[in-house]
Design a protein around this motif. Structure first.
Motif, mmCIF file in Angstrom:
data_model
loop_
_atom_site.group_PDB
_atom_site.id
_atom_site.type_symbol
_atom_site.label_atom_id
_atom_site.label_comp_id
_atom_site.label_asym_id
_atom_site.label_seq_id
_atom_site.Cartn_x
_atom_site.Cartn_y
_atom_site.Cartn_z
ATOM 1 N N UNK A 93 2.374 13.875 -9.458
ATOM 2 C CA UNK A 93 3.274 15.033 -9.483
ATOM 3 C C UNK A 93 3.837 15.225 -10.894
ATOM 4 N N UNK A 94 4.184 14.123 -11.546
ATOM 5 C CA UNK A 94 4.702 14.188 -12.909
ATOM 6 C C UNK A 94 3.648 14.725 -13.868
ATOM 7 N N UNK A 95 2.415 14.251 -13.716
ATOM 8 C CA UNK A 95 1.319 14.707 -14.575
ATOM 9 C C UNK A 95 1.081 16.200 -14.350
ATOM 10 N N UNK A 96 1.100 16.633 -13.083
ATOM 11 C CA UNK A 96 0.872 18.044 -12.754
ATOM 12 C C UNK A 96 1.977 18.906 -13.365
ATOM 13 N N UNK A 97 3.219 18.420 -13.281
ATOM 14 C CA UNK A 97 4.344 19.176 -13.847
ATOM 15 C C UNK A 97 4.195 19.272 -15.360
ATOM 16 N N UNK A 152 0.839 -1.192 0.000
ATOM 17 C CA UNK A 152 0.000 0.000 0.000
ATOM 18 C C UNK A 152 0.884 1.255 0.000
ATOM 19 N N UNK A 153 1.945 1.237 0.811
ATOM 20 C CA UNK A 153 2.859 2.384 0.892
ATOM 21 C C UNK A 153 3.564 2.581 -0.443
ATOM 22 N N UNK A 154 4.025 1.486 -1.036
ATOM 23 C CA UNK A 154 4.721 1.558 -2.325
ATOM 24 C C UNK A 154 3.787 2.108 -3.387
ATOM 25 N N UNK A 155 2.545 1.603 -3.395
ATOM 26 C CA UNK A 155 1.576 2.040 -4.391
ATOM 27 C C UNK A 155 1.255 3.523 -4.232
ATOM 28 N N UNK A 171 3.221 5.801 -2.990
ATOM 29 C CA UNK A 171 4.396 6.551 -3.431
ATOM 30 C C UNK A 171 4.405 6.661 -4.947
ATOM 31 N N UNK A 172 4.110 5.535 -5.640
ATOM 32 C CA UNK A 172 4.083 5.523 -7.101
ATOM 33 C C UNK A 172 3.013 6.476 -7.605
ATOM 34 N N UNK A 173 1.830 6.437 -6.982
ATOM 35 C CA UNK A 173 0.728 7.310 -7.394
ATOM 36 C C UNK A 173 1.106 8.775 -7.189
ATOM 37 N N UNK A 174 1.752 9.072 -6.057
ATOM 38 C CA UNK A 174 2.168 10.451 -5.779
ATOM 39 C C UNK A 174 3.139 10.939 -6.849
ATOM 40 N N UNK A 175 4.129 10.087 -7.186
ATOM 41 C CA UNK A 175 5.099 10.467 -8.203
ATOM 42 C C UNK A 175 4.410 10.678 -9.543
ATOM 43 N N UNK A 176 3.468 9.763 -9.863
ATOM 44 C CA UNK A 176 2.746 9.853 -11.137
ATOM 45 C C UNK A 176 1.938 11.149 -11.210
#
Length: 56
Positions: free
Chosen positions: A33-37, A21-24, A26-31
């Protein structure tokens, strides 16, 4: 003995699920953040293009 093994197995499963759950997350947050950027960059580019076109 069987019940103890069952509890241990369940605890291990919960730990594994919690880690996943933590890994997922983190991946979602990065995704996100990348989409927002990317969206932000596209928006800035579009605004600059619109300004350039308006001034031109």
């Amino acid at each position: 003995m069987v019940a103890w093994n069952g509890k241990q197995g369940r605890a291990a499963e919960e730990a594994r699920r919690g880690r996943w759950r933590v890994v997922r997350r983190t991946v979602v947050l990065h995704f996100v953040r990348g989409m927002a950027a990317a969206a932000g960059g596209a928006t800035v580019t579009a605004l600059l293009a619109r300004l350039a076109a308006g001034h031109g």
